[in-house]
Design an enzyme around this catalytic site. Structure first.
Site, PDB file in Angstrom:
ATOM      1  N   SER A   1      50.734 126.466  68.662  1.00  0.00           N
ATOM      2  CA  SER A   1      52.204 126.390  68.658  1.00  0.00           C
ATOM      3  C   SER A   1      52.881 125.439  69.686  1.00  0.00           C
ATOM      4  O   SER A   1      54.119 125.470  69.639  1.00  0.00           O
ATOM      5  CB  SER A   1      52.588 127.852  68.901  1.00  0.00           C
ATOM      6  OG  SER A   1      52.314 128.332  69.952  1.00  0.00           O
ATOM      7  N   CYS A   2      52.077 125.015  70.477  1.00  0.00           N
ATOM      8  CA  CYS A   2      52.447 123.915  71.644  1.00  0.00           C
ATOM      9  C   CYS A   2      52.928 122.803  71.239  1.00  0.00           C
ATOM     10  O   CYS A   2      52.253 121.769  70.530  1.00  0.00           O
ATOM     11  CB  CYS A   2      51.285 123.853  72.641  1.00  0.00           C
ATOM     12  SG  CYS A   2      51.730 122.862  73.933  1.00  0.00           S
ATOM     13  N   THR A   3      54.296 122.358  71.260  1.00  0.00           N
ATOM     14  CA  THR A   3      54.929 121.027  70.903  1.00  0.00           C
ATOM     15  C   THR A   3      54.230 119.921  71.747  1.00  0.00           C
ATOM     16  O   THR A   3      53.772 118.780  71.191  1.00  0.00           O
ATOM     17  CB  THR A   3      56.373 121.030  71.199  1.00  0.00           C
ATOM     18  OG1 THR A   3      56.997 122.042  70.555  1.00  0.00           O
ATOM     19  CG2 THR A   3      57.017 119.680  70.691  1.00  0.00           C
TER      20      THR A   3
ATOM     21  N   CYS B   1      51.286 119.888  73.021  1.00  0.00           N
ATOM     22  CA  CYS B   1      49.895 119.581  72.537  1.00  0.00           C
ATOM     23  C   CYS B   1      49.815 118.932  71.297  1.00  0.00           C
ATOM     24  O   CYS B   1      48.916 117.918  71.134  1.00  0.00           O
ATOM     25  CB  CYS B   1      49.258 121.101  72.106  1.00  0.00           C
ATOM     26  SG  CYS B   1      48.982 122.098  73.682  1.00  0.00           S
TER      27      CYS B   1
END
Length: 131
Positions: free
Chosen positions: A10-12, A14
């Site tokens: 869910s990490c933008t 990333c």
């Protein structure tokens, strides 16, 4: 050289880093730290490469960090590492690491350090020629 690319789905940041790595054809091995958490030994290795120690590693925007903030401020390094192993959501992401370099979080300029030296040299020559 292959880099270790530590992420969460869910990490933008990333996703941005992954797109950059793919675009520049940098070899990496991706690892979801929620599915396959970091060990205490791996966290110590990351800290050895860090210039600012635990400040680089801890996500102060994490809801879990806010719950444990007081405990973190009073914790020994060993206690802090135990807490990060149990709560990987408090670790800043992405983490890109190889044998000599570390980058925590996504930064357009700093990620270039993972390009092979030959490509960085060509980029510099092009920039100087354009100036």
């Amino acid at each position: 050289m292959t880099i270790d690319f530590l992420t969460t789905p869910s990490c933008t940041s990333c996703r941005k880093a992954k797109a950059w790595l793919n675009e520049h054809e940098v070899d990496y091995t991706e690892r979801n730290i929620f599915v396959d958490p970091l060990s205490k030994a791996e966290l110590k290795y990351i800290l050895r490469l860090s210039e600012t120690g635990t400040d680089d590693l801890i996500s102060t925007r994490s809801d879990t960090y806010k719950v444990f903030k007081k405990k973190i401020q009073e914790a020994t390094l060993d206690e802090l590492l135990d807490l990060l192993v149990k709560h990987p959501e408090m670790i800043r992401r992405p983490i890109m690491i190889d044998t000599r370099r570390l980058q925590v979080g996504y930064n357009d300029d700093e990620i270039r350090r993972f390009l092979p030296r030959k490509i960085r040299k060509l980029d510099l020559e092009r920039m100087l020629a354009d100036a």
